[in-house]
Design an enzyme around this catalytic site. Structure first.
Site, PDB file in Angstrom:
ATOM      1  N   LEU A  69     -32.411 -52.244  11.667  1.00 17.69           N
ATOM      2  CA  LEU A  69     -33.989 -51.567  11.054  1.00 17.69           C
ATOM      3  C   LEU A  69     -33.574 -50.503  10.264  1.00 17.69           C
ATOM      4  O   LEU A  69     -32.250 -49.609  10.263  1.00 17.69           O
ATOM      5  CB  LEU A  69     -35.387 -50.927  11.842  1.00 17.69           C
ATOM      6  CG  LEU A  69     -35.675 -51.857  13.097  1.00 17.69           C
ATOM      7  CD1 LEU A  69     -36.498 -51.423  13.856  1.00 17.69           C
ATOM      8  CD2 LEU A  69     -36.007 -53.247  12.351  1.00 17.69           C
ATOM      9  N   ASP A  70     -34.003 -49.935   9.192  1.00 19.32           N
ATOM     10  CA  ASP A  70     -34.055 -48.938   8.008  1.00 19.32           C
ATOM     11  C   ASP A  70     -34.081 -47.680   8.698  1.00 19.32           C
ATOM     12  O   ASP A  70     -35.228 -48.000  10.002  1.00 19.32           O
ATOM     13  CB  ASP A  70     -34.550 -49.585   6.901  1.00 19.32           C
ATOM     14  CG  ASP A  70     -34.393 -50.044   5.800  1.00 19.32           C
ATOM     15  OD1 ASP A  70     -33.205 -50.807   5.893  1.00 19.32           O
ATOM     16  OD2 ASP A  70     -35.353 -51.053   5.039  1.00 19.32           O
ATOM     17  N   ARG A  71     -33.338 -46.577   8.249  1.00 18.71           N
ATOM     18  CA  ARG A  71     -33.942 -45.399   9.103  1.00 18.71           C
ATOM     19  C   ARG A  71     -35.316 -45.430   8.965  1.00 18.71           C
ATOM     20  O   ARG A  71     -36.115 -44.968  10.335  1.00 18.71           O
ATOM     21  CB  ARG A  71     -33.255 -44.184   9.036  1.00 18.71           C
ATOM     22  CG  ARG A  71     -33.253 -42.664   8.725  1.00 18.71           C
ATOM     23  CD  ARG A  71     -32.507 -42.137   7.826  1.00 18.71           C
ATOM     24  NE  ARG A  71     -32.880 -40.617   8.281  1.00 18.71           N
ATOM     25  CZ  ARG A  71     -31.963 -39.725   8.291  1.00 18.71           C
ATOM     26  NH1 ARG A  71     -30.715 -39.863   7.523  1.00 18.71           N
ATOM     27  NH2 ARG A  71     -31.810 -38.505   8.258  1.00 18.71           N
ATOM     28  N   THR A  73     -38.535 -47.027   9.081  1.00 18.80           N
ATOM     29  CA  THR A  73     -38.684 -48.173   9.714  1.00 18.80           C
ATOM     30  C   THR A  73     -38.720 -47.644  11.345  1.00 18.80           C
ATOM     31  O   THR A  73     -38.015 -47.652  11.605  1.00 18.80           O
ATOM     32  CB  THR A  73     -37.904 -49.644   9.028  1.00 18.80           C
ATOM     33  OG1 THR A  73     -38.354 -49.615   7.792  1.00 18.80           O
ATOM     34  CG2 THR A  73     -39.030 -51.255  10.526  1.00 18.80           C
TER      35      THR A  73
END
Length: 264
Positions: A69-71, A73
């Site tokens: 996951l993106d930071r 998210t």
């Protein structure tokens, strides 16, 4: 800081077996260490998992993060605890047997109740100048990317800004896929510094951090995306996570629920 304190503060375990562990990641927690982690994030999910699974690692185990996951998210992350489990889960991911469902808060009220975006993606800098290295764009030469969207609820904020809660199901796994496809529909995620109202807001954030001016433009201090469900039907596995507390609190405190007035 004791390992248990770090783990309790930054993520919690949803489910665990001898083969895998599923955790609920809060927003702003990096998955992996970087060359220069930001202030307030001296540790990463990787660091916490190494502490949590130190016994398994000491006895030949490993940490293999299956869905990154993106930071910003939040939500479910699946981790394999040994090489055989990593191969099994990676194979399921490659075969698209891992069904992922996200919740997203977006700008506007869609005129549809459900829709599919089938639009290939590639890194914008490979076809045109871009000030943001990771920024993706829709382009015919890009990798196939498909996302299904469904409207769950519509809201109105006190400043009359319309927002909607969407369910997003990516059928492929491209970088920033849901964010790009939502923006393509004309409904960018709240708080999205790259694909929202102006990409220069991202550069401003990097330079200054969060400011009142950014809050006025972006509403939320992070893009409003949450990994809510992971399902692997062939392995009879399914995990769920409710909307992250910061997003749920935002809706409770700020948003007035509207009746759905969309059409299919």
């Amino acid at each position: 800081m004791p390992a248990s304190d770090f783990i309790n503060r930054h993520f919690h375990v949803i489910d665990e077996s001898p083969d895998w562990i599923v955790v609920d990641k809060p927003p702003h927690l990096l998955i992996h260490p970087t060359a220069a982690p930001g202030p307030g994030n001296p540790f990463t999910l990787w660091d916490g998992l190494r502490q949590l699974l130190s016994y398994e690692i000491a006895n030949g185990g490993q940490i293999s993060i299956i869905n990154r996951l993106d930071r910003e998210t939040s939500g479910l992350v699946l981790i394999a605890k040994h090489s055989a489990a990593a191969r099994l889960l990676a194979t399921a991911m490659a075969a698209r047997d891992v069904e992922k469902t996200y919740l997203a808060l977006v700008c506007g009220h869609p005129t549809w109740t459900h829709t599919r975006v089938d639009a290939p993606l590639l890194r914008q800098g490979s076809v045109q100048p871009s000030r943001i290295h990771l920024k993706q764009c829709i382009h015919p030469d890009g990798a196939p990317a498909i996302t299904d969207f469904r409207v769950l609820q519509t809201y109105i904020l006190p400043n009359a800004l319309p927002v909607s809660l969407l369910e997003a199901r990516p059928r492929t796994g491209r970088t920033h896929q849901i964010r790009v496809h939502a923006a393509h529909l004309g409904h960018p995620l709240l708080g999205d510094k790259i694909y929202g109202p102006d990409e220069s807001l991202y550069l401003q954030f990097i330079a200054t951090g969060w400011t009142p001016a950014l809050a006025e433009s972006l509403v939320l201090p992070r893009h409003a995306l949450h990994s809510a469900s992971l399902r692997i039907p062939p392995l009879h596995l399914h995990w769920q996570s409710p909307l992250a507390p910061d997003l749920a609190d935002f809706l409770t405190e700020k948003a007035l629920i509207l009746n759905l007035e969309t059409s299919g």
